[in-house]
Enzyme design. Structure first.
Site, PDB file in Angstrom:
ATOM      1  N   CYS A   2       0.997  -1.294  -0.202  1.00 41.71           N
ATOM      2  CA  CYS A   2       0.017  -0.042  -0.110  1.00 41.71           C
ATOM      3  C   CYS A   2       0.990   1.300  -0.024  1.00 41.71           C
ATOM      4  O   CYS A   2       2.024   1.190   0.666  1.00 41.71           O
ATOM      5  CB  CYS A   2      -1.006  -0.045   1.054  1.00 41.71           C
ATOM      6  SG  CYS A   2      -1.854  -1.390   1.430  1.00 41.71           S
ATOM      7  N   ARG A  27       3.607  -0.242  -4.894  1.00 43.34           N
ATOM      8  CA  ARG A  27       3.424  -0.651  -3.581  1.00 43.34           C
ATOM      9  C   ARG A  27       2.132  -1.587  -3.649  1.00 43.34           C
ATOM     10  O   ARG A  27       1.950  -2.249  -2.330  1.00 43.34           O
ATOM     11  CB  ARG A  27       3.506   0.439  -2.481  1.00 43.34           C
ATOM     12  CG  ARG A  27       4.814   1.060  -2.529  1.00 43.34           C
ATOM     13  CD  ARG A  27       4.889   2.412  -1.613  1.00 43.34           C
ATOM     14  NE  ARG A  27       4.508   1.931  -0.393  1.00 43.34           N
ATOM     15  CZ  ARG A  27       5.611   1.348   0.632  1.00 43.34           C
ATOM     16  NH1 ARG A  27       6.879   1.528   0.059  1.00 43.34           N
ATOM     17  NH2 ARG A  27       5.366   0.971   1.791  1.00 43.34           N
ATOM     18  N   TRP A  74      -2.996  -2.680  -1.599  1.00 42.33           N
ATOM     19  CA  TRP A  74      -2.610  -4.213  -1.796  1.00 42.33           C
ATOM     20  C   TRP A  74      -3.227  -4.789  -0.705  1.00 42.33           C
ATOM     21  O   TRP A  74      -3.042  -4.623   0.438  1.00 42.33           O
ATOM     22  CB  TRP A  74      -0.950  -4.378  -1.710  1.00 42.33           C
ATOM     23  CG  TRP A  74      -0.662  -5.677  -2.001  1.00 42.33           C
ATOM     24  CD1 TRP A  74      -0.276  -6.269  -3.272  1.00 42.33           C
ATOM     25  CD2 TRP A  74      -0.506  -7.006  -1.006  1.00 42.33           C
ATOM     26  NE1 TRP A  74       0.039  -7.769  -3.059  1.00 42.33           N
ATOM     27  CE2 TRP A  74       0.043  -8.072  -1.890  1.00 42.33           C
ATOM     28  CE3 TRP A  74      -0.728  -7.038   0.339  1.00 42.33           C
ATOM     29  CZ2 TRP A  74       0.114  -9.182  -1.303  1.00 42.33           C
ATOM     30  CZ3 TRP A  74      -0.448  -8.217   0.985  1.00 42.33           C
ATOM     31  CH2 TRP A  74       0.024  -9.560   0.128  1.00 42.33           C
ATOM     32  N   ASN A 100      -1.391   2.305   5.638  1.00 35.53           N
ATOM     33  CA  ASN A 100      -0.325   1.082   5.232  1.00 35.53           C
ATOM     34  C   ASN A 100      -0.026   0.380   6.423  1.00 35.53           C
ATOM     35  O   ASN A 100       0.506   1.043   7.350  1.00 35.53           O
ATOM     36  CB  ASN A 100       0.581   1.839   4.486  1.00 35.53           C
ATOM     37  CG  ASN A 100       1.682   0.846   4.192  1.00 35.53           C
ATOM     38  OD1 ASN A 100       2.877   1.194   4.103  1.00 35.53           O
ATOM     39  ND2 ASN A 100       1.490  -0.299   3.954  1.00 35.53           N
ATOM     40  N   GLY A 101      -0.204  -0.857   6.442  1.00 43.92           N
ATOM     41  CA  GLY A 101       0.281  -1.766   7.454  1.00 43.92           C
ATOM     42  C   GLY A 101      -0.815  -2.702   7.857  1.00 43.92           C
ATOM     43  O   GLY A 101      -1.902  -2.818   7.166  1.00 43.92           O
ATOM     44  N   GLU A 527      16.951 -17.549  -9.192  1.00 39.02           N
ATOM     45  CA  GLU A 527      16.712 -16.077  -9.299  1.00 39.02           C
ATOM     46  C   GLU A 527      15.942 -15.904 -10.924  1.00 39.02           C
ATOM     47  O   GLU A 527      15.020 -15.333 -11.192  1.00 39.02           O
ATOM     48  CB  GLU A 527      17.656 -15.125  -9.378  1.00 39.02           C
ATOM     49  CG  GLU A 527      17.539 -13.732  -9.723  1.00 39.02           C
ATOM     50  CD  GLU A 527      16.438 -13.197  -9.014  1.00 39.02           C
ATOM     51  OE1 GLU A 527      15.937 -13.655  -7.947  1.00 39.02           O
ATOM     52  OE2 GLU A 527      16.170 -11.913  -9.514  1.00 39.02           O
ATOM     53  N   LYS A 531      12.269 -14.665 -11.540  1.00 35.86           N
ATOM     54  CA  LYS A 531      12.031 -13.680 -12.501  1.00 35.86           C
ATOM     55  C   LYS A 531      11.073 -14.122 -13.374  1.00 35.86           C
ATOM     56  O   LYS A 531      10.070 -13.271 -13.637  1.00 35.86           O
ATOM     57  CB  LYS A 531      13.279 -13.383 -13.172  1.00 35.86           C
ATOM     58  CG  LYS A 531      13.756 -11.944 -13.166  1.00 35.86           C
ATOM     59  CD  LYS A 531      13.931 -10.841 -12.194  1.00 35.86           C
ATOM     60  CE  LYS A 531      13.233 -11.114 -10.918  1.00 35.86           C
ATOM     61  NZ  LYS A 531      13.666 -10.646  -9.686  1.00 35.86           N
ATOM     62  N   GLU A 534       7.210 -14.590 -11.733  1.00 38.09           N
ATOM     63  CA  GLU A 534       6.548 -13.475 -11.009  1.00 38.09           C
ATOM     64  C   GLU A 534       6.023 -12.601 -12.495  1.00 38.09           C
ATOM     65  O   GLU A 534       5.005 -11.770 -11.978  1.00 38.09           O
ATOM     66  CB  GLU A 534       7.206 -12.567 -10.209  1.00 38.09           C
ATOM     67  CG  GLU A 534       8.462 -11.784 -10.626  1.00 38.09           C
ATOM     68  CD  GLU A 534       9.463 -11.315  -9.780  1.00 38.09           C
ATOM     69  OE1 GLU A 534       9.004 -10.917  -8.574  1.00 38.09           O
ATOM     70  OE2 GLU A 534      10.586 -11.159  -9.778  1.00 38.09           O
ATOM     71  N   HIS A 550      17.159 -36.358  -8.293  1.00 38.46           N
ATOM     72  CA  HIS A 550      16.553 -36.491  -7.226  1.00 38.46           C
ATOM     73  C   HIS A 550      15.096 -36.104  -7.149  1.00 38.46           C
ATOM     74  O   HIS A 550      14.577 -35.970  -5.975  1.00 38.46           O
ATOM     75  CB  HIS A 550      17.359 -36.068  -5.940  1.00 38.46           C
ATOM     76  CG  HIS A 550      18.634 -36.382  -5.791  1.00 38.46           C
ATOM     77  ND1 HIS A 550      19.082 -37.729  -5.459  1.00 38.46           N
ATOM     78  CD2 HIS A 550      19.804 -35.892  -6.369  1.00 38.46           C
ATOM     79  CE1 HIS A 550      20.262 -37.823  -5.443  1.00 38.46           C
ATOM     80  NE2 HIS A 550      21.028 -36.676  -5.952  1.00 38.46           N
ATOM     81  N   LYS A 651       5.612  -4.190  -4.484  1.00 36.07           N
ATOM     82  CA  LYS A 651       7.212  -3.942  -4.397  1.00 36.07           C
ATOM     83  C   LYS A 651       7.829  -4.416  -3.090  1.00 36.07           C
ATOM     84  O   LYS A 651       8.811  -4.739  -2.799  1.00 36.07           O
ATOM     85  CB  LYS A 651       7.623  -2.554  -5.017  1.00 36.07           C
ATOM     86  CG  LYS A 651       9.086  -2.332  -4.941  1.00 36.07           C
ATOM     87  CD  LYS A 651       9.620  -2.967  -6.096  1.00 36.07           C
ATOM     88  CE  LYS A 651      11.069  -2.744  -6.283  1.00 36.07           C
ATOM     89  NZ  LYS A 651      11.885  -3.768  -7.073  1.00 36.07           N
TER      90      LYS A 651
HETATM   91  C1  F6R Z   1      11.374 -10.321  -6.836  1.00 39.83           C
HETATM   92  C2  F6R Z   1      11.263  -9.306  -5.812  1.00 39.83           C
HETATM   93  C3  F6R Z   1      11.089  -9.833  -4.248  1.00 39.83           C
HETATM   94  C4  F6R Z   1      11.968  -9.054  -3.317  1.00 39.83           C
HETATM   95  C5  F6R Z   1      11.304  -9.295  -2.114  1.00 39.83           C
HETATM   96  C6  F6R Z   1      12.301  -8.718  -0.842  1.00 39.83           C
HETATM   97  O1  F6R Z   1      11.680  -9.558  -8.085  1.00 39.83           O
HETATM   98  O2  F6R Z   1      11.495  -8.085  -6.080  1.00 39.83           O
HETATM   99  O3  F6R Z   1      11.123 -10.951  -4.279  1.00 39.83           O
HETATM  100  O4  F6R Z   1      13.106  -9.397  -3.694  1.00 39.83           O
HETATM  101  O5  F6R Z   1      10.139  -8.955  -1.768  1.00 39.83           O
HETATM  102  O6  F6R Z   1      12.178  -7.371  -0.926  1.00 39.83           O
HETATM  103  P1  F6R Z   1      13.253  -6.296  -0.487  1.00 39.83           P
HETATM  104  O7  F6R Z   1      14.605  -6.466  -1.188  1.00 39.83           O
HETATM  105  O8  F6R Z   1      12.841  -4.957  -0.593  1.00 39.83           O
HETATM  106  O9  F6R Z   1      13.406  -6.682   1.044  1.00 39.83           O
END
Ligand code: F6R
Length: 656
Positions: A2, A27, A74, A100-101, A527, A531, A534, A550, A651
């Site tokens: 949020c 957010r 969110w 937010n929270g 990773e 990527k 998501e 395995h 984010k």
């Molecule tokens: C994936 C992504 C998330 C963040 C995770 C941690 O592309 O961005 O998996 O890496 O939410 O976020 P931070 O780094 O802000 O603690």
């Protein structure tokens, strides 16, 4: 999660709020709303869905006022519909709030307030706060807000306005980020700097349990007992252009392309002669010398950087290094030795709830806490004993790219820095390692120039599976191949399948990706898979290649695409053996290999090859990351996915 924003001044607040919300949409983007007050009259507009829906609605039914608050959501409590969107009104609509929270004790507060006659409109946890303020209000808004938040458990960043105080905006925070922007004859609140950067560079970072009272000309700060406090304003050095798309179609591709420059910036700042320097890293050498074990903690992409960090630090420091996801670490019975355990928390946003909680837990147990953080002044940065900023600039796309390679680079530098202190990295080794690192920005630029080749692979993949899917839908292999264009084949198949066949809805569900890597590139595999899933919603798994036998090998037939990370390395031959095992089972292989590798191009190994420039294996994750990011990006674009704002994500995960 949020985003909140607020304005008080002489201008119409609404365009400023909408502008701010557009930079905060990363957010959360389930719903959005604003409230503004004009001549003591409160007016509100909110809509389910993205901000653009609210913007359309405001065009038809404008709202105005020189004071206002806004929110992009969110959803946590209550589905993302219009009623649950913020702002939320009190019973008499004389108070309005954005939040937010998560209010953890909202249930008991709601029951109590209901018994006292308060009428609730939404299912959100937030609404209790505005009713509580209404109940506690005795003519002083600051007092009512403070009294209300003293009863709240959980996390909050709040913006409150009231018809009783048409010239006042009250804000408060605990465990959710909030800044105050200080302007001339106008002031702001926001969850993050980009929301207000067009208007002011002077900000105050609110800390936990601090309350701000904003009028047009003044910002007054208090603790929750209403005692005044003083804080310095900070000046933001970066400009709003770095938080804009600069001609790119998406933030993600802009941020992918920024990586060579980000690395240059890091190396320029951190390397002085043959030394790594972390200015203002407040953990003394004497303290660091006492460390005998290291625990890395992070979430998501930052966790993958941390996992790679384990390989890096182990090699350079010869110390036991552990790595864990924050959500697991915080509830484990961790082994922390006071003054001997160094915790390294890694976070782009510096606000991730589980990572912050892990940091606090570790600190309580006496660990020395260092953080690798991107957002300056964030909670994690401020609460760590020492912070190393990743200097990547604002990362807006939800999928992390440049922050990841900046975190990796910081681990290499930290390894060298600590290795010098522990005597495990000599002068000569430092020179060699820094020399290799210095090549990386140039090699990244070289690699990004080849982006069209990655796009071609992405397009081929989409094409291939459009046919496959069409074939499946038709249950008539041959019929479908008469179309020259796979899109037409697919459209025809869809038409035939109509509603009776649900397979199209699960597009790509049957064609997962498997990413395999070894050693330092095992985290690259994780990773790469993250990527892809998501931003494309295609299921993807990352595995240590040696683990394939395995379990995951059972997935292999001609449908999944197996991405094998196979740069020249000590484990190259092992990777080739894995590829052979995949090929023996009709597996389709995309190899990420070192340029000039002729062997891997042979049909017995690869269907597709993406090359990376030659680099020492130890640093190869920095280069491997780029084509994997590009591959996900181009597949997402090809599938018309919402690249920068994928569904269900946000984010900054500021709730547990
Ligand atoms: C994936 C992504 C998330 C963040 C995770 C941690 O592309 O961005 O998996 O890496 O939410 O976020 P931070 O780094 O802000 O603690």
């Amino acid at each position: 999660m949020c985003g909140i924003v607020g304005y008080i001044g002489k201008k119409n607040a609404v365009p400023i709020l909408m502008d701010g919300l557009s930079s905060l949409e990363y957010r959360g983007y389930d719903s959005a709303g604003i409230a503004a007050m004009d001549k003591g009259q409160l007016c509100m507009s909110k809509r389910a869905g993205k901000l653009k829906i609210l913007a359309e609605c405001l065009k038809k039914n404008p709202v105005k006022g020189a004071i206002g608050i806004g929110h992009t959501r969110w959803a946590t409590h209550g589905e993302p519909n219009e009623i649950n969107s913020h702002p939320h009104y009190s019973c008499k609509s004389d108070f309005v709030i954005v939040h937010n929270g998560i209010i953890e004790n909202h249930h008991e507060l709601r029951e109590k307030l209901k018994k006292e006659g308060h009428k609730f409109r939404s299912q959100t946890d937030t609404e209790v706060v505005v009713h509580l303020i209404e109940k506690l209000y005795k003519g002083n808004l600051l007092k009512a807000v403070c009294a209300a938040i003293r009863q709240l458990h959980g996390s909050f960043a709040l913006g409150v306005i009231s018809t009783h105080h048409p010239d006042m905006l009250v804000a408060a925070r605990k465990d959710s980020p909030l800044i105050v922007g200080v302007g001339k004859g106008e002031n702001y609140i926001a969850s993050d700097v980009p929301a207000i950067l067009k208007y002011t560079r002077e900000v105050i970072y609110l800390d936990n349990n601090e309350v701000a009272v904003l009028t047009r000309d003044k910002v007054a700060l208090y603790n929750t007992k209403e005692a005044p406090i003083k804080k310095k304003t900070a000046k933001i050095k970066w400009d709003s252009a770095s938080a804009e798309k600069a001609g790119y179609p998406h933030f993600m591709i802009k941020e992918i392309n920024e990586q060579p420059q980000v690395l240059k910036t890091i190396l320029n700042h951190r390397i002085k002669g043959n030394r790594v320097v972390f200015e203002k890293f407040n953990i003394s050498e004497a303290k660091l010398k006492k460390i005998n074990n290291i625990q890395i903690v992070a979430c998501g992409t930052a966790y993958h950087a941390g996992l790679c960090g384990k390989y890096i630090l182990e090699k350079l420091l010869r110390l036991p290094i552990n790595v864990d996801t924050s959500s697991e670490f915080r509830y484990r019975d961790q082994i922390i030795t006071k003054g001997r355990t160094l915790i390294i928390v890694v976070s782009q946003s510096g606000e991730t709830a589980d990572t912050l909680a892990s940091l606090r837990e570790a600190k309580k147990k006496g660990a020395v806490v260092a953080s690798i953080c991107n957002v300056v002044g964030s909670s994690i940065a401020r609460e760590s004993d020492g912070v190393i900023y990743t200097l990547a600039g604002p990362e807006i796309a939800v999928a992390s790219t440049k922050a990841y390679t900046a975190q990796l680079t910081t681990f290499y530098l930290l390894g060298i820095y600590l290795g010098r202190i522990y005597g495990t990295v000599s002068d000569k080794a430092t020179k060699k390692l820094l020399g290799e690192l210095a090549k990386v920005p140039g090699l990244m630029t070289q690699s990004l120039k080849e982006h069209k080749k990655v796009k071609k692979v992405a397009d081929q993949y989409i094409r291939r599976y459009d046919y496959r899917l069409a074939e499946q839908l038709m249950f008539l292999g041959d019929e479908i191949w008469r179309f020259k264009d796979p899109k037409k084949a697919l459209a025809f198949a869809q038409q035939c399948a109509k509603k009776s066949h649900s397979a199209y809805g699960k597009r790509f569900g049957d064609f997962p990706f498997l990413y395999l890597g070894r050693n330092v590139n095992y985290p690259s595999a994780l990773e790469g898979a993250l990527k892809l899933k998501e931003i494309t919603y295609i299921s993807a798994e990352g595995y240590a290649a040696g683990e394939m036998k395995h379990g995951p090998i059972a997935l292999i037939d001609e449908f999944p695409l197996v991405v094998c990370i196979t740069p020249q390395s000590a484990v190259y031959e092992k990777m080739l053996s894995n590829i052979k095992e995949i090929r023996a089972r009709k597996g389709v292989v995309l190899s990420v290999a070192t340029e000039g590798d002729k062997e891997i191009r042979k049909k017995e190994y690869s269907d597709y090859v993406i090359e990376i420039p030659k680099i020492d294996e130890f640093f190869s994750p920095l280069l491997v990351a780029l084509p994997l990011q590009l591959l996900s990006y181009y597949i997402a674009v090809g599938l018309k996915c919402d690249v920068d704002q994928p569904r269900n994500l946000a984010k900054s995960v500021t709730v547990e």
